[in-house]
Structure formats: structure tokens, C-alpha cells
Scaffold this active site. Structure first.
Site, short mmCIF file in Angstrom:
data_model
loop_
_atom_site.label_atom_id
_atom_site.label_comp_id
_atom_site.label_asym_id
_atom_site.label_seq_id
_atom_site.Cartn_x
_atom_site.Cartn_y
_atom_site.Cartn_z
N ASP A 179 -2.15 -6.35 -16.21
CA ASP A 179 -1.79 -5.56 -15.15
C ASP A 179 -2.10 -6.63 -13.77
O ASP A 179 -2.27 -7.73 -13.96
CB ASP A 179 -3.33 -4.62 -14.80
CG ASP A 179 -3.17 -3.95 -13.73
OD1 ASP A 179 -2.37 -3.35 -13.22
OD2 ASP A 179 -4.38 -4.50 -13.26
N ASP A 184 -3.05 -5.71 -9.78
CA ASP A 184 -3.93 -5.62 -8.86
C ASP A 184 -5.26 -5.76 -9.57
O ASP A 184 -5.27 -4.75 -10.45
CB ASP A 184 -3.78 -4.38 -8.02
CG ASP A 184 -2.82 -4.45 -7.01
OD1 ASP A 184 -1.34 -4.86 -7.50
OD2 ASP A 184 -2.72 -4.19 -5.88
P1 IMP Z 1 -1.24 -2.46 -10.58
O1 IMP Z 1 -2.65 -2.89 -10.36
O2 IMP Z 1 -0.75 -3.86 -10.71
O3 IMP Z 1 -0.74 -1.62 -11.44
O4 IMP Z 1 -0.74 -2.23 -9.10
C1 IMP Z 1 -1.12 -1.05 -8.40
C2 IMP Z 1 -0.77 -1.18 -7.04
O5 IMP Z 1 0.51 -1.41 -6.75
C3 IMP Z 1 -0.81 0.24 -6.21
O6 IMP Z 1 -2.22 0.50 -5.98
C4 IMP Z 1 -0.02 0.33 -5.09
O7 IMP Z 1 -0.90 -0.27 -3.90
C5 IMP Z 1 1.07 -0.63 -5.57
N1 IMP Z 1 2.24 -0.02 -5.63
C6 IMP Z 1 3.48 -0.34 -5.01
N2 IMP Z 1 4.26 0.28 -5.40
C7 IMP Z 1 4.16 1.18 -6.06
C8 IMP Z 1 4.73 2.20 -6.83
O8 IMP Z 1 6.06 2.38 -6.82
N3 IMP Z 1 3.84 2.95 -7.96
C9 IMP Z 1 2.63 2.78 -7.88
N4 IMP Z 1 1.92 1.72 -7.21
C10 IMP Z 1 2.62 0.97 -6.43
MG MG Z 2 -5.18 -2.65 -11.47
#
Ligand code: IMP
Ligand code: MG
Length: 424
Positions: A152, A154
Site C-alpha cells: 500500500d 500512504d
Molecule cells: P493508499 O493508502 O496508498 O491506498 O492511498 C490513499 C490515499 O490516496 C487517500 O487517502 C487519498 O488521500 C489519496 N487519493 C488520491 N486519489 C484518490 C482516489 O482516486 N481514490 C482514493 N484515494 C485517493
Molecule cells: Mg494506506
């Protein structure tokens, strides 16, 4: 009492991990019976207590390990509903490998002094980390061989909303895995139709791949980004201006995804958008709606706005429930989740995202895949669905990802160390 139990369950089930709670309950018994909550200096009984509590904890972990083995036997026979573990923990899902829980307990006990504690019982985090270690031990010494590691973005690779900068300690560890011939996927909700955006967020890693002297040219293209859960696939390509190339959909899209119609996708997003707008107005959130090709979300209207966790969860659950009750929400996979300071509803989910990676790299199986993420609660968390596609490790921060990769590397290189149980 019963009513209180039901109310607690109805309101909090989505915030608990049933298997972890089950194990926590089992370990609480020896803690209560053997721990000595007294503080007399030099009391030799503390040592006796730690040995006895440790022995009981280990036995319990071995028993749970056996329950999981039994569940796997039923799974293989196509009747997982008959296993004892399913009876004890009804929401338990698929295990792609056995879990070496006893050995993992010994390893984590040495790090976290679980048996030596007299006032703090084995906790959620103790058990989460034991499960992670057990998964890594099984993948490297029993099952596998591990071929694909997906991450993942973030909170797993970098802090929430940040970028993967060149100094991030995860970079040399990912390169090490690639050098060993493993495939890497970054399966993120962040959904962009332009590779420039991904380059901006992941430039530290992409640059390191480009300039690496240790990776072969072939290995340099063994990293892909699966964006928007399962919507966009970009492959590492050091010669491209953005260090990435978009891959044609036919090379990675799953058969089940080909049946989705654009009308259905937009109708699902319309319903989600209505639910999210309602949440903004009922909770008076200082938020705006962001509608994308395959996602809709609410984000702060101005940069400094910070939403409360409860507000974010309310918006997620309201959108999710609305969609679950709609015809289209039953037909089309979607993922509603709390992104820390935003809420998104995406078309697709990480089960599909991880499966696309598996397909792209030549039909890799679930027992040869490890997904590392931070969001594993059943509602409002988007890594949860990845559990249906492969093995997983649940981290709480980028620093924990680094520790897990070190643990993985150590076991891949050196195998299981001696002295992890009495048989050795
Ligand atoms: P992950 O933790 O890598 O899955 O990223 C999640 C974060 O990506 C979310 O909290 C959003 O801030 C950002 N984000 C940017 N574009 C999108 C989208 O199209 N869908 C969902 N999250 C997005
Ligand atoms: Mg995450």
C-alpha cells in the site's frame, strides 16, 4: 448484559479484528492466572512467573496454529464452514499458508517482553506483530516460494499524504528484493490518469531503480503501480521521461473487470456522490466533493481543515451502506474508505488490485504473494480486501514496514534461526 453486548457488537464490530480479539482473549487467561502485579524489589518469583506465563502463552499459540492447520484442511476440501476455527471465529477468511505462531511468539516475546510483563496483558499490537512474523516465517520457510510483494502507499511506504523521497529507508530494501528476482507492486488507492503524478509521489524509488548498478535491465521493469485500487497500471521504465509507462489494459485486466459497463460505473459513483454530499451537509463539514473517472471523494475545502475520525467514519459507513443496499452496489465491486483526512469511494478494490499484479507477472498464486498495508479493519479500510488475494502483513507505520522487510530479508537469506522452540 446481553443488550449491552449486542449494542457494543453492532457499533464496534467493524473496528475490531475478530481473530486478533480471539487470540487476545485466550492469552488473557494465563496473564490473569500467572502474572504477579506486585513490586517487591528483588523478588525471585518474577522470574518463575515469566517462565510459567511464557510457557502457557506458547502452548496457546501452538494450539491456535493447529486450529489454523485444521481450517486449511477443510478449506482444501472445499468445506471451510465445517472447521472448528470458523465456529469459534465466524468471520475468519482464507489462509493461503499455515502460520508458525509458536515460533513467531518466541521471536516477538524476545523483542517485546510479553511474558515478563506483570501489569500489561498481551495486547492487540503484540498479537498483530506475532501474526505478521508468523506469516513472514511461513512464507520463507514452509510455503511460497515468495514471488510477489505488494505495498500500500500512504502510511505503509510513506506518511499520510507524503511522497516517497530519496532518503526513505524502504528504498534499499525494495531494491534488494528486486535484485533477488522478486516482483513488486504498489497497490494504492491514489488514482491518477497521468503517470507524472505517480512519478511525483514515488520519485525517490523510481530514481533509485533507474540509477541502480545492481539491478539488471530486466529487473528494473519488475515494479508496477496499480493505482485507484485496481484501475490504472504503470510499469517502471527508466528510459521514459516519467520513469513509468502505462500498460495496455488487456495485459492485466481481469476477466471479471471486463464485464463492467461505463454506465454502471457512473451510476455507482452518482449514488456515492449523493451519499457523500449528504454527509457534508448533515455534519456541516468544510469539505468539497472530488469526482474522478473511477472514484468520488470528499477532501478538505481549505488546506488546514482537519476532520474528526468519527466524522470520517460516519461518511464512509453512510456511503457504504447506501451502496450495499443498491442494485448496482451488489453487482460492481467498490471500496469506501477513510483516508486519514478524506473519504473516497473507488470502483474496484485491492483484492482485484493484487490479483491484477499476480496476473501481470504470470499468474502468481496467493501463497506466493505478500501484501503489506496499514488498513485491515473490515469497514472503512481499503487493504482489508487484499486478504482475499494473498497473504498479508498489517503495519501501523512506514517504520514497521521497514522492520518487516528486514525480518523478511533475514529469513530469506538465512532461514529460521536455531532455538525457536524446544524441539530444536
Ligand atoms: P493508499 O493508502 O496508498 O491506498 O492511498 C490513499 C490515499 O490516496 C487517500 O487517502 C487519498 O488521500 C489519496 N487519493 C488520491 N486519489 C484518490 C482516489 O482516486 N481514490 C482514493 N484515494 C485517493
Ligand atoms: Mg494506506
Amino acid at each position: 448484559m446481553t443488550t449491552r453486548y449486542r449494542v457494543e457488537y453492532a457499533l464496534k464490530a467493524h473496528r475490531r479484528d475478530a481473530l486478533i480479539e480471539f487470540i487476545k482473549g485466550l492469552l488473557a487467561v494465563p496473564f490473569v492466572l500467572h502474572s504477579q502485579p506486585t513490586t517487591v524489589a528483588g523478588d525471585a518469583s518474577f522470574r518463575v512467573m515469566a517462565v510459567e506465563a511464557g510457557r502457557r502463552y506458547r502452548e496457546i499459540m501452538k494450539d491456535v496454529e493447529e486450529l489454523i492447520n485444521d481450517h486449511i484442511t477443510y478449506q482444501r476440501a472445499g468445506t471451510p464452514e465445517r472447521s472448528k476455527l470458523r465456529f469459534l471465529v465466524p468471520s475468519v477468511g482464507t489462509f493461503f499458508t499455515p502460520l508458525l505462531l509458536e515460533k513467531a511468539f518466541v521471536a516477538q516475546d524476545a523483542r517485546r517482553s510479553i511474558s515478563n510483563r506483570r501489569f500489561v496483558a498481551p495486547s492487540f499490537n503484540d498479537i498483530r506483530l506475532i501474526l505478521n512474523t508468523a506469516q513472514i516465517m511461513s512464507l520463507t520457510t514452509l510455503d511460497g516460494p515468495l514471488k510477489l510483494v505488494t505495498f500500500d502507499g500512504d502510511v505503509t511506504l510513506y506518511d499520510d499524504g507524503q511522497c516517497l523521497v530519496p532518503t526513505n529507508p524502504v528504498i534499499p530494501r525494495i531494491l534488494q528484493l528486486m535484485q533477488r528476482g522478486l516482483y513488486i507492486g504498489i497497490v494504492t488507492a491514489a488514482g491518477y490518469t497521468d503517470s507524472v503524478k505517480y512519478m511525483e509521489r514515488l520519485h525517490g524509488l523510481l530514481d533509485a531503480i533507474k540509477f541502480s548498478k545492481d539491478l539488471t535491465e530486466g529487473q528494473k521493469s519488475n515494479l508496477i503501480i496499480l493505482g485507484g485500487e485496481s484501475s490504472y497500471l504503470y510499469k517502471s521504465c527508466p528510459t521514459s521521461p516519467t520513469l513509468l509507462v502505462a500498460e495496455p489494459r488487456e495485459n492485466w485486466e481481469l476477466d471479471e473487470m471486463r464485464t463492467w459497463s461505463e454506465t454502471d460505473i457512473q451510476r455507482l459513483l452518482d449514488i456515492a456522490e449523493t451519499a457523500l454530499r449528504e454527509s457534508i451537509s448533515t455534519m456541516k463539514l468544510e469539505a468539497i466533493v472530488l469526482r474522478k473517472e473511477r472514484a468520488v471523494g470528499i477532501i478538505p475545502a481549505i488546506p488546514d481543515v482537519k476532520f474528526e475520525r468519527e466524522q470520517l467514519e460516519e461518511a464512509v459507513l453512510a456511503a457504504q451502506k447506501t451502496l450495499e443496499l443498491s442494485d448496482i452496489g451488489r453487482r460492481l465491486p467498490f471500496c469506501a474508505f477513510n483516508g486519514g483526512n478524506d473519504v473516497f469511494v473507488d470502483i474496484g478494490d485491492k483484492r482485484l488490485g493484487v490479483r491484477c499484479c499476480q496476473r501481470f507477472f504470470g499468474n502468481i498464486s496467493g501463497s506466493q504473494t505478500l501484501h503489506i498495508g496499514d488498513q485491515f479493519l473490515s469497514a472503512g479500510h481499503n487493504d482489508f480486501k487484499a486478504r482475499m488475494a494473498g497473504t498479508t502483513v498489517w503495519v501501523a507505520s512506514p517504520a514497521e514496514t521497514v522492520s518487516s522487510l528486514d525480518e523478511l530479508w533475514d529469513l530469506l537469506e538465512h532461514g529460521m534461526p536455531k532455538g525457536y522452540d524446544h524441539d530444536e
